[in-house]
Design an enzyme around this catalytic site. Structure first.
Site, PDB file in Angstrom:
ATOM      1  N   HIS A  62       0.842  -1.203   0.000  1.00 39.96           N
ATOM      2  CA  HIS A  62       0.000   0.000   0.000  1.00 39.96           C
ATOM      3  C   HIS A  62       0.871   1.244   0.000  1.00 39.96           C
ATOM      4  CE1 HIS A  62       0.896  -0.441   4.261  1.00 39.96           C
ATOM      5  NE2 HIS A  62       0.211   0.626   4.598  1.00 39.96           N
ATOM      6  N   HIS A  64       1.304   3.825   2.075  1.00 38.52           N
ATOM      7  CA  HIS A  64       1.871   4.522   3.228  1.00 38.52           C
ATOM      8  C   HIS A  64       3.393   4.470   3.063  1.00 38.52           C
ATOM      9  CE1 HIS A  64      -1.896   4.146   5.962  1.00 38.52           C
ATOM     10  NE2 HIS A  64      -1.824   5.335   5.382  1.00 38.52           N
ATOM     11  N   ASP A  66       5.999   4.186   4.794  1.00 40.60           N
ATOM     12  CA  ASP A  66       6.894   3.201   5.422  1.00 40.60           C
ATOM     13  C   ASP A  66       6.927   1.884   4.642  1.00 40.60           C
ATOM     14  OD1 ASP A  66       4.186   3.101   6.401  1.00 40.60           O
ATOM     15  OD2 ASP A  66       4.810   1.690   7.957  1.00 40.60           O
ATOM     16  N   HIS A  67       6.129   1.799   3.566  1.00 38.48           N
ATOM     17  CA  HIS A  67       6.125   0.573   2.764  1.00 38.48           C
ATOM     18  C   HIS A  67       6.663   0.758   1.346  1.00 38.48           C
ATOM     19  CE1 HIS A  67       3.855  -1.832   5.753  1.00 38.48           C
ATOM     20  NE2 HIS A  67       3.617  -0.610   6.178  1.00 38.48           N
ATOM     21  N   HIS A 142      -7.381  -1.620   6.404  1.00 36.44           N
ATOM     22  CA  HIS A 142      -6.456  -0.552   6.765  1.00 36.44           C
ATOM     23  C   HIS A 142      -7.061   0.792   6.381  1.00 36.44           C
ATOM     24  CE1 HIS A 142      -2.646   0.734   8.199  1.00 36.44           C
ATOM     25  NE2 HIS A 142      -2.102   1.041   7.040  1.00 36.44           N
ATOM     26  N   ASP A 212      -0.219  -4.264   6.715  1.00 34.57           N
ATOM     27  CA  ASP A 212      -0.799  -3.358   7.713  1.00 34.57           C
ATOM     28  C   ASP A 212      -2.288  -3.643   7.764  1.00 34.57           C
ATOM     29  OD1 ASP A 212       1.660  -2.161   7.976  1.00 34.57           O
ATOM     30  OD2 ASP A 212       0.951  -0.120   7.612  1.00 34.57           O
ATOM     31  N   HIS A 270       6.465  -4.863  12.243  1.00 38.58           N
ATOM     32  CA  HIS A 270       5.840  -3.541  12.109  1.00 38.58           C
ATOM     33  C   HIS A 270       5.662  -2.906  13.486  1.00 38.58           C
ATOM     34  CE1 HIS A 270       2.916  -0.449  10.663  1.00 38.58           C
ATOM     35  NE2 HIS A 270       3.589  -0.573   9.539  1.00 38.58           N
TER      36      HIS A 270
HETATM   37 ZN   LIG Z   1       3.032   0.595   7.857  1.00 40.00          ZN
HETATM   38 ZN   LIG Z   2      -0.111   1.575   6.538  1.00 41.28          ZN
END
Ligand SMILES: [Zn+2]
Ligand SMILES: [Zn+2]
Length: 312
Positions: A62, A64, A66-67, A142, A212, A270
């Site tokens: 996805h 976000h 951090d990914h 999510h 997530d 995570h």
């Molecule tokens: Zn994340």
């Molecule tokens: Zn996320």
């Protein structure tokens, strides 16, 4: 044949001194798949000796940061290193919009063929398949559209019983068809049934990656009997309210899902930067599902029916 996962990063939204955001490398029979690509993934690949050139498929769960914030850097390095092998990228359609914008503004034309596969947001969609493996999506619950991935080996060939080869003097050129299920006719014309000269194929191995998500009990059925389940565990259960408001899970919930799915082993990751010590998360998960380990950076796990931690 190897089927193993290497953890490159398992921190949630913000990196910490010693924890990077999410990225993992899955080696399935020497095919190398990158799962998510948080900031710093390139450096983590160097650190843990994963060669960029070997990665053939990248799966982004996805959008976000951090990914995926490490992705543009990795794609650029592959370009600068003169990669010419094609690269398959799976993600939400908007991911390609972001990449195209960056390439256009930097006037970069990649030297290799980047083949983009937009992900549809429903569970069970087969997004990749080859001789060895089938990859399906799992829709996470999510804050923005988000998928996990389920990697499952295909059922292999039947295994020849070597004693029976000698006993019936089976010629080598017939072994391929016997592995595919054919019976054997010996010199006297007698038919030896396939089941008498072979063993069943090895049970297919599988790995599920829950990126997530809030606790989504119904997804357990999608990965029933999975050998290794990675499930995000951003919070301790005492912070459940925070988990719910941010669409994440607690360590206890990850363990409940593993239990419900009948998983062999659970990896949790995570982790929120609020926990400098991860042991309480591990203990909480193990109190529900004992066969749990932390997805620590640099750890490597073989996906097999009796799963081994290759780093120990
Ligand atoms: Zn994340
Ligand atoms: Zn996320």
């Amino acid at each position: 044949m190897p089927f193993e996962v290497t953890i490159l990063g398992s921190s949630s939204a913000t990196p910490t001194q010693d924890r990077h955001p999410t990225a993992q490398v899955l080696n399935v029979c020497e095919r190398f798949f990158l799962l998510d690509c948080g900031e710093g993934t390139q450096m983590q690949m160097s650190r843990f000796k994963v060669r960029y050139g070997k990665i053939s498929h990248i799966f982004i769960s996805h959008l976000h940061g951090d990914h995926y914030l490490g992705l543009m850097g990795l794609l650029s390095t592959m370009h600068l290193q003169g990669r010419n092998a094609e690269l398959h990228l799976f993600g939400q359609q908007e991911l390609m919009d972001i990449i195209e914008l960056q390439l256009r503004l930097s006037r970069t034309r990649l030297r290799y063929n980047l083949i983009f596969h937009p992900i549809k947001n429903y569970s069970g969609d087969i997004i990749h398949e080859d001789d060895e493996i089938v990859v399906r999506t799992l829709v996470m619950n999510h804050r923005i559209p988000c998928v996990g991935f389920h990697f499952r080996e295909k059922t292999g060939l039947r295994r020849i019983n070597p004693d029976k080869i000698r006993e019936h003097a089976i010629p080598v050129h017939q072994l391929d068809s016997i592995k595919k299920g054919a019976d054997f006719r010996d010199g006297t014309g007698r038919i030896i049934p396939n089941r008498d000269i072979t063993f069943d194929p090895a049970r297919p191995r599988s790995y599920a990656y829950f990126s997530d998500t809030m606790f989504e009990e119904d997804l357990a059925a999608e990965v029933e009997g999975v050998d290794l389940l990675y499930h995000e565990s951003t919070f301790l259960h005492s912070d459940l309210e925070r988990a719910v408001s941010t669409f994440h899970s607690t360590a206890k919930q990850a363990a409940q899902l593993a239990l419900k799915a009948g998983a062999q082993k659970l990896l949790i990751g995570h982790f929120s930067a609020r926990y400098p010590d991860l042991q309480p998360l591990l203990q909480e998960a193990q109190s529900v599902f004992p066969n749990t380990e932390l997805a620590l950076e640099g750890s490597r796990f073989a996906v097999e029916h009796g799963i081994r931690d290759l780093t120990q």
